[in-house]
Design a protein around this motif. Structure first.
Motif, PDB file in Angstrom:
ATOM      1  N   ASN A   1       0.855  -1.179   0.000  1.00  0.00           N
ATOM      2  CA  ASN A   1       0.000   0.000   0.000  1.00  0.00           C
ATOM      3  C   ASN A   1       0.899   1.240   0.000  1.00  0.00           C
ATOM      4  O   ASN A   1       1.198   1.802   1.046  1.00  0.00           O
ATOM      5  CB  ASN A   1      -0.915  -0.012   1.225  1.00  0.00           C
ATOM      6  N   HIS A   2       1.327   1.642  -1.192  1.00  0.00           N
ATOM      7  CA  HIS A   2       2.262   2.767  -1.299  1.00  0.00           C
ATOM      8  C   HIS A   2       1.646   4.067  -0.792  1.00  0.00           C
ATOM      9  O   HIS A   2       2.341   4.909  -0.223  1.00  0.00           O
ATOM     10  CB  HIS A   2       2.698   2.946  -2.760  1.00  0.00           C
ATOM     11  N   LYS A   3       0.370   4.245  -0.984  1.00  0.00           N
ATOM     12  CA  LYS A   3      -0.275   5.482  -0.565  1.00  0.00           C
ATOM     13  C   LYS A   3      -0.163   5.669   0.941  1.00  0.00           C
ATOM     14  O   LYS A   3       0.202   6.750   1.421  1.00  0.00           O
ATOM     15  CB  LYS A   3      -1.752   5.468  -0.980  1.00  0.00           C
TER      16      LYS A   3
ATOM     17  N   PHE B   1       1.968   4.124   2.937  1.00  0.00           N
ATOM     18  CA  PHE B   1       3.379   4.181   3.326  1.00  0.00           C
ATOM     19  C   PHE B   1       3.984   5.546   3.014  1.00  0.00           C
ATOM     20  O   PHE B   1       4.753   6.102   3.801  1.00  0.00           O
ATOM     21  CB  PHE B   1       4.160   3.080   2.607  1.00  0.00           C
ATOM     22  N   ASP B   2       3.642   6.099   1.841  1.00  0.00           N
ATOM     23  CA  ASP B   2       4.157   7.428   1.468  1.00  0.00           C
ATOM     24  C   ASP B   2       3.634   8.496   2.418  1.00  0.00           C
ATOM     25  O   ASP B   2       4.357   9.438   2.777  1.00  0.00           O
ATOM     26  CB  ASP B   2       3.751   7.765   0.032  1.00  0.00           C
ATOM     27  N   LYS B   3       2.391   8.381   2.824  1.00  0.00           N
ATOM     28  CA  LYS B   3       1.802   9.340   3.761  1.00  0.00           C
ATOM     29  C   LYS B   3       2.529   9.285   5.094  1.00  0.00           C
ATOM     30  O   LYS B   3       2.808  10.312   5.723  1.00  0.00           O
ATOM     31  CB  LYS B   3       0.319   9.030   3.959  1.00  0.00           C
TER      32      LYS B   3
ATOM     33  N   CYS C   1       5.670   8.325   5.548  1.00  0.00           N
ATOM     34  CA  CYS C   1       7.019   8.883   5.368  1.00  0.00           C
ATOM     35  C   CYS C   1       7.005  10.407   5.311  1.00  0.00           C
ATOM     36  O   CYS C   1       7.924  11.073   5.801  1.00  0.00           O
ATOM     37  CB  CYS C   1       7.660   8.316   4.101  1.00  0.00           C
ATOM     38  N   GLU C   2       5.972  10.986   4.712  1.00  0.00           N
ATOM     39  CA  GLU C   2       5.879  12.441   4.581  1.00  0.00           C
ATOM     40  C   GLU C   2       5.620  13.110   5.930  1.00  0.00           C
ATOM     41  O   GLU C   2       6.110  14.214   6.184  1.00  0.00           O
ATOM     42  CB  GLU C   2       4.759  12.795   3.604  1.00  0.00           C
ATOM     43  N   SER C   3       4.841  12.468   6.773  1.00  0.00           N
ATOM     44  CA  SER C   3       4.460  13.084   8.043  1.00  0.00           C
ATOM     45  C   SER C   3       5.432  12.765   9.177  1.00  0.00           C
ATOM     46  O   SER C   3       5.474  13.471  10.179  1.00  0.00           O
ATOM     47  CB  SER C   3       3.052  12.624   8.446  1.00  0.00           C
TER      48      SER C   3
ATOM     49  N   TYR D   1       4.949  -1.942  10.792  1.00  0.00           N
ATOM     50  CA  TYR D   1       5.551  -2.396   9.534  1.00  0.00           C
ATOM     51  C   TYR D   1       6.267  -3.730   9.738  1.00  0.00           C
ATOM     52  O   TYR D   1       6.113  -4.660   8.944  1.00  0.00           O
ATOM     53  CB  TYR D   1       6.532  -1.335   9.035  1.00  0.00           C
TER      54      TYR D   1
END
Length: 207
Positions: free
Chosen positions: A14-16, A18-20, A22-24, A137
């Motif tokens: 689920n990249h969405k 995971f990316d969220k 990492c950004e926060s 994770y």
């Protein structure tokens, strides 16, 4: 022919989400705070050291000038003595500054001694936060890995069911007879191709 498994079917991230994450996320906050304080104090100490070095250089130039004047005034006792006194005074100041500069080397060491335990405490706290942040994770990775290993075991069981015992017996009777001359594929006897089932990962991640 058996259906071929593909990585696209087996693994999906689920990249969405995971990316969220990492950004926060922001890590090593406490360590960065300590590093910032250390850099400020080190910079202040370095600036102070540079001031003394510059003063020493200026005094050194003045001393050279006075020594030169003394040569010019060697036939004028009054001026010669006056220049000698000034030159000695400058030399005394240079010696004092040299001592201060030498002491400041210890100031840098004491600064590191001050911040060593602060860095130790900060990095321990930050590492704990990183571990906590990635705990979900890590659990997900373990869960998927264990599920994949169980699935492979099921596939192996199915493969064994699809190869009857009488077929295995006939295969072994021919392929593993050491009396056969080593011709054609006989030289590969004992290789991987003589095994019925492929080797698969046996690693078991603790739950």
């Amino acid at each position: 022919m058996a259906t071929k498994l593909t990585e696209e079917v087996l693994f999906t991230l689920n990249h969405k989400a995971f990316d969220k994450f990492c950004e926060s996320a922001e890590f090593y906050i406490e360590t960065k705070k300590v590093a910032e304080d250390y850099k400020k104090e080190k910079e202040a100490l370095s600036n102070r050291l540079e001031l003394f070095k510059k003063e020493r250089q200026d005094l050194q130039e003045q001393h050279i000038k006075k020594v030169t004047e003394m040569e010019a005034f060697k036939d004028n006792p009054t001026e010669y003595v006056y220049s000698k006194i000034e030159a000695d005074d400058i030399a005394s100041k240079v010696t004092a500054i040299d001592f201060i500069i030498s002491e400041m080397e210890n100031d840098f060491l004491e600064l590191k001694m001050k911040f060593f335990p602060l860095f130790q405490t900060a990095i321990t706290e930050d590492r704990s936060e990183v571990y906590t942040a990635f705990e979900t994770y890590n659990k997900a990775v373990e869960k998927v890995a264990n599920e994949m290993l169980e699935a492979v075991k099921e596939a192996q069981t199915q493969a064994r069911r699809d190869l009857p015992a009488d077929v295995q017996a006939s295969f072994n009777d021919v392929v593993h007879d050491s009396r056969l001359p080593e011709i054609n594929w006989g030289k590969y006897r004992g290789g991987h191709w003589t095994r019925f089932f492929p080797e698969v990962a046996t690693l078991k991640i603790s739950k």
